[in-house]
Design an enzyme around this catalytic site. Sequence first.
Site, PDB file in Angstrom:
ATOM      1  N   LYS A  52       3.664  63.538  66.643  1.00  0.00           N
ATOM      2  CA  LYS A  52       3.027  64.282  67.764  1.00  0.00           C
ATOM      3  C   LYS A  52       4.306  64.990  68.530  1.00  0.00           C
ATOM      4  O   LYS A  52       3.885  66.174  68.774  1.00  0.00           O
ATOM      5  CB  LYS A  52       2.519  63.298  68.742  1.00  0.00           C
ATOM      6  CG  LYS A  52       1.423  62.848  68.308  1.00  0.00           C
ATOM      7  CD  LYS A  52       0.741  61.323  69.059  1.00  0.00           C
ATOM      8  CE  LYS A  52      -0.475  60.745  68.411  1.00  0.00           C
ATOM      9  NZ  LYS A  52      -0.908  59.562  68.762  1.00  0.00           N
ATOM     10  N   GLN A  96       0.408  55.253  73.715  1.00  0.00           N
ATOM     11  CA  GLN A  96       0.152  55.029  72.369  1.00  0.00           C
ATOM     12  C   GLN A  96      -0.324  53.556  72.156  1.00  0.00           C
ATOM     13  O   GLN A  96       0.313  52.478  72.570  1.00  0.00           O
ATOM     14  CB  GLN A  96       1.429  54.945  71.346  1.00  0.00           C
ATOM     15  CG  GLN A  96       1.409  54.979  69.917  1.00  0.00           C
ATOM     16  CD  GLN A  96       0.439  55.966  69.387  1.00  0.00           C
ATOM     17  OE1 GLN A  96       0.670  57.240  69.663  1.00  0.00           O
ATOM     18  NE2 GLN A  96      -0.423  55.561  68.223  1.00  0.00           N
ATOM     19  N   ASP A 119      -6.385  61.804  74.986  1.00  0.00           N
ATOM     20  CA  ASP A 119      -6.851  61.075  73.999  1.00  0.00           C
ATOM     21  C   ASP A 119      -8.511  61.347  74.412  1.00  0.00           C
ATOM     22  O   ASP A 119      -9.122  60.850  73.495  1.00  0.00           O
ATOM     23  CB  ASP A 119      -6.321  59.806  73.894  1.00  0.00           C
ATOM     24  CG  ASP A 119      -5.356  59.419  72.936  1.00  0.00           C
ATOM     25  OD1 ASP A 119      -5.195  60.497  71.964  1.00  0.00           O
ATOM     26  OD2 ASP A 119      -4.508  58.514  73.075  1.00  0.00           O
TER      27      ASP A 119
END
Length: 297
Positions: A52, A96, A119
């Site tokens: 990322k 994460q 997200d």
Amino acid sequence: MTYVIDGDAVAADVRTDLAGCIDTLEGAGVTPGLATVLVGDDPASETYVSMKQRDCEELGMDGVHVALDADASPQELYEAIEKLNADPDVHGYLVQDPVPDHIDYREVLRRIDPAKDVDGFHPANVGRLVAGDPRFKPCTPHGVQKLLGAAGVDPEGEDVAIVGRSRIVGKPLANLLVQKAPGGNATVTVCHSRTTDLAAKTRAADVVVAAVGVPEMIDGSMLAEGVVVIDVGVNRVDAANEKGYELVGDVAFESASEKASAITPVPGGVGPMTRAMLLYNTVKAASEQEGVDVELP
Ligand SMILES: NC(=O)c1ccc[n+]([C@@H]2O[C@H](COP(=O)([O-])OP(=O)(O)OC[C@H]3O[C@@H](n4cnc5c(N)ncnc54)[C@H](OP(=O)(O)O)[C@@H]3O)[C@@H](O)[C@H]2O)c1
């Protein structure tokens, strides 16, 4: 002939379009900023966050990484989240998953500023998606929707069977595809481990999306002739190569290809799209927070 949907190529197109958006933002003095937060040192998670960060670099976005020890307290993580919520240079960020067992991931999600939740997992953003007014579409389902579009598959009126009902793939994808909106209007069946006669459901579908996490579980015998198959699964299986493993999907590619009119490969299908759509959400977040209009792809 089965059409193999090239996720790398579609993702590259999305990135090219996003580069144009980033130029527009730069012209207004704004560099989109994405932060990743990792608690612990899980190797797979480390790989994901480094990819990322590399994606940000490649597109000229600001990437920030916050690394916390595996034994960091929930409070330490909440403080990092507060800082990111308050940092005007960070337009989007994610924590994460998975986090260590002593941290409640749902509480973590609730603390993320929904405007920076790239997200799309904050309950407010989940609610907006369900209500048909999405702010951030979760990256993998959004990537699947884009892949279908790029392959010329309009879900409208189609029977779609999604195998898997996870918070990050199956459920949000069902919500996207059922919306009365472009790229939606499908009739969606969501299957899971308690579904009876799964093969009957997949065989009745025009489009099958596999998001199960079981290597090559869905084979040609479970599919109708001409079906479109999207394989979200990424599974490591032992292999006699240098690495000692290879990646396979949830679909048995060869046997499914004998029935499918179009199919995504693993790797090179959904995976690159997930990464591209995270960049998309970050650019969207920067555009909205800074009041600079961009034409998102
Ligand atoms: N390419 C990408 O970017 C990307 C992104 C995310 C995930 N993935 C991959 O996609 C796969 C799924 O991930 P996930 O996070 O959605 O997984 P998950 O949270 O483990 O969910 C798996 C789902 O599959 C269902 N399931 C399990 N065994 C089944 C069976 N035998 N028959 C029918 N349904 C079954 C489970 O049912 P229950 O709900 O009843 O337990 C659950 O709903 C994994 O391989 C993951 O690595 C890839």
